[in-house]
Design an enzyme around this catalytic site. Structure first.
Site, PDB file in Angstrom:
ATOM      1  N   ARG A   1       0.815  -1.205   0.000  1.00 26.54           N
ATOM      2  CA  ARG A   1       0.000   0.000   0.000  1.00 26.54           C
ATOM      3  C   ARG A   1       0.857   1.268   0.000  1.00 26.54           C
ATOM      4  NH1 ARG A   1      -4.644  -1.328   3.641  1.00 26.54           N
ATOM      5  NH2 ARG A   1      -3.096  -1.120   5.286  1.00 26.54           N
TER       6      ARG A   1
ATOM      7  N   SER B   1      19.568   4.969   0.646  1.00 28.59           N
ATOM      8  CA  SER B   1      20.813   5.731   0.553  1.00 28.59           C
ATOM      9  C   SER B   1      21.325   6.136   1.930  1.00 28.59           C
ATOM     10  CB  SER B   1      20.615   6.972  -0.320  1.00 28.59           C
ATOM     11  OG  SER B   1      19.619   7.811   0.211  1.00 28.59           O
ATOM     12  N   CYS B   2      20.458   6.042   2.961  1.00 33.68           N
ATOM     13  CA  CYS B   2      20.894   6.302   4.331  1.00 33.68           C
ATOM     14  C   CYS B   2      21.930   5.294   4.814  1.00 33.68           C
ATOM     15  CB  CYS B   2      19.697   6.268   5.290  1.00 33.68           C
ATOM     16  SG  CYS B   2      18.461   7.541   4.974  1.00 33.68           S
TER      17      CYS B   2
ATOM     18  N   TYR C   1      17.655   3.837  11.609  1.00 30.32           N
ATOM     19  CA  TYR C   1      17.091   3.309  10.368  1.00 30.32           C
ATOM     20  C   TYR C   1      18.190   2.747   9.480  1.00 30.32           C
ATOM     21  CZ  TYR C   1      14.720   3.350   5.813  1.00 30.32           C
ATOM     22  OH  TYR C   1      14.196   2.996   4.586  1.00 30.32           O
TER      23      TYR C   1
ATOM     24  N   LYS D   1      18.729  -1.124   7.891  1.00 29.51           N
ATOM     25  CA  LYS D   1      18.784  -1.416   6.458  1.00 29.51           C
ATOM     26  C   LYS D   1      20.108  -2.075   6.074  1.00 29.51           C
ATOM     27  CE  LYS D   1      15.734  -0.607   4.245  1.00 29.51           C
ATOM     28  NZ  LYS D   1      14.498  -1.430   4.090  1.00 29.51           N
TER      29      LYS D   1
ATOM     30  N   HIS E   1       8.718  12.766   3.419  1.00 25.36           N
ATOM     31  CA  HIS E   1      10.064  13.057   2.968  1.00 25.36           C
ATOM     32  C   HIS E   1      10.072  14.387   2.225  1.00 25.36           C
ATOM     33  CE1 HIS E   1      10.771   8.678   3.732  1.00 25.36           C
ATOM     34  NE2 HIS E   1      11.912   9.175   4.158  1.00 25.36           N
TER      35      HIS E   1
ATOM     36  N   LYS F   1       3.678  21.845   1.534  1.00 21.17           N
ATOM     37  CA  LYS F   1       3.806  23.178   2.112  1.00 21.17           C
ATOM     38  C   LYS F   1       3.531  24.262   1.073  1.00 21.17           C
ATOM     39  CE  LYS F   1       6.975  24.007   5.165  1.00 21.17           C
ATOM     40  NZ  LYS F   1       8.327  24.151   5.765  1.00 21.17           N
TER      41      LYS F   1
ATOM     42  N   TRP G   1      13.830  23.932   7.138  1.00 26.70           N
ATOM     43  CA  TRP G   1      14.873  23.496   8.067  1.00 26.70           C
ATOM     44  C   TRP G   1      16.239  23.588   7.394  1.00 26.70           C
ATOM     45  CZ3 TRP G   1      13.606  18.752  11.618  1.00 26.70           C
ATOM     46  CH2 TRP G   1      12.483  19.060  12.397  1.00 26.70           C
TER      47      TRP G   1
ATOM     48  N   ARG H   1      20.124  16.719  -2.234  1.00 21.92           N
ATOM     49  CA  ARG H   1      19.497  15.404  -2.232  1.00 21.92           C
ATOM     50  C   ARG H   1      19.215  14.937  -3.655  1.00 21.92           C
ATOM     51  NH1 ARG H   1      21.261  15.565   1.947  1.00 21.92           N
ATOM     52  NH2 ARG H   1      20.319  15.337   4.016  1.00 21.92           N
TER      53      ARG H   1
END
Length: 317
Positions: A9, A106-107, A134, A138, A177, A185, A200, A207
């Site tokens: 989902r 990619s983290c 996280y 992974k 994300h 926004k 922020w 990115r």
């Protein structure tokens, strides 16, 4: 062929289901959601897999969130993802499923490391602290796939997508994300006539975002050669943009103009994590969707959604 798509989902999972059904209309695709089983529960997961008896598992389920959520709940991001991955991967192995694609992140790559990042850079330096829990989960899932493939002769391979966006993304909360957050926004700013958007960080962090449908279409085409893949494959657009640029793209997408108000006191995560996807290119990876086209499609999908996001405007990055 019977294919299980976990996280069916979610944004990536639902895109995989659509792409697989288009590419392989004769296959039996099972989009597994929380309604089918809590995949952290080994017994429930085994019962589900025994009933379906899959030939291939596309494991896209994960507990995910933006920078604010990761900073606030590192324990849950580590524990829930470890439990979920152990349950799915061990169940697949125990039941003799030979082919599986695990979707990493990619983290997984070190903080402030060389650019662009290549697959052998995993575990070569310290991780970004804001999403370390996280990332550790992974990396563990990816290592399981590597070990199981080598030890048991399985085709368990890892796709490491860049950040993703597109239809069925999550808007309007701390789980969002960056691209979804900027679109939401900008949309709210247009609807309310706001004169600025809060951002922020200082806007210079960069990115790489890839349109989710491109990833799904490639997986559906290329998975038939899974046995020939290396253990890890980066899959990204091949170009990154600054946080400032993403907000500017979002305002352009929704057709609104206002100022951007940056807050350098807020965390912005890694400065850059552009990936080298040339290895995947040798297996046919060639994403066709640029960021402006993709954000326009994502916004159109958002406007056409039957659900209305909540009104928290978290700047998840």
């Amino acid at each position: 062929m019977k294919v299980v798509v976990t996280g069916g989902r979610g944004m990536l999972g639902s895109a995989l289901v659509r792409a697989w059904e288009r590419a392989h209309p004769d296959d039996e695709v099972h989009a597994v959601t929380r309604d089918d089983a809590d995949l952290r529960d080994r017994t429930a997961t085994r019962r589900l897999f025994e009933r379906i008896s899959p030939d291939l598992v596309l494991h896209a389920a994960a507990k995910v969130g933006g920078i604010s959520a990761n900073v606030a709940s590192p324990t849950e991001f580590l524990a829930d993802n470890l439990a979920l991955d152990t349950s799915v991967l061990e169940t697949a192995r125990e039941l003799g499923v030979r082919d599986l694609i695990y979707f990493g992140s990619s983290c997984m790559y070190p903080r402030d490391y060389r650019q662009p990042l290549v697959e052998t850079d995993v575990l070569q330096a310290p991780l970004e602290p804001t999403n370390e829990g996280y990332a550790l989960a992974k990396i563990t899932g990816a290592k399981y796939c590597e070990y199981a493939s080598r030890q048991y002769g399985l085709n368990y391979r890892v796709v490491i997508p860049s950040n993703l966006y597109g239809p069925n993304d999550h808007y309007g909360s701390e789980a969002s994300h960056l691209v979804a957050a900027t679109i939401w926004k900008a949309h709210v700013a247009r609807e309310t006539g706001a004169d600025h958007l809060d951002v922020w960080g200082d806007g210079t962090a960069r990115r790489e975002f890839t349109y989710v449908e491109d990833v799904a279409e490639w997986v559906a085409r290329a998975a038939h050669g899974l046995a020939d893949w290396p253990p890890l494959l980066n899959v990204g657009l091949g170009r990154d943009h600054s946080i400032r640029e993403f907000y500017e793209f979002a305002l352009e997408t929704v057709g609104y103009e206002c100022e951007l108000s940056f807050d350098p006191s807020k965390p912005a995560g890694m400065h850059q994590k552009l990936m080298d996807s040339s290895l995947a290119a040798s297996f046919g990876w060639a994403p066709p969707t640029d960021i402006r086209t993709g954000m326009a499609a994502a916004y159109a999908a958002f406007l056409g959604s039957a659900t209305t996001p909540d009104h928290r405007t978290e700047t998840a990055q």
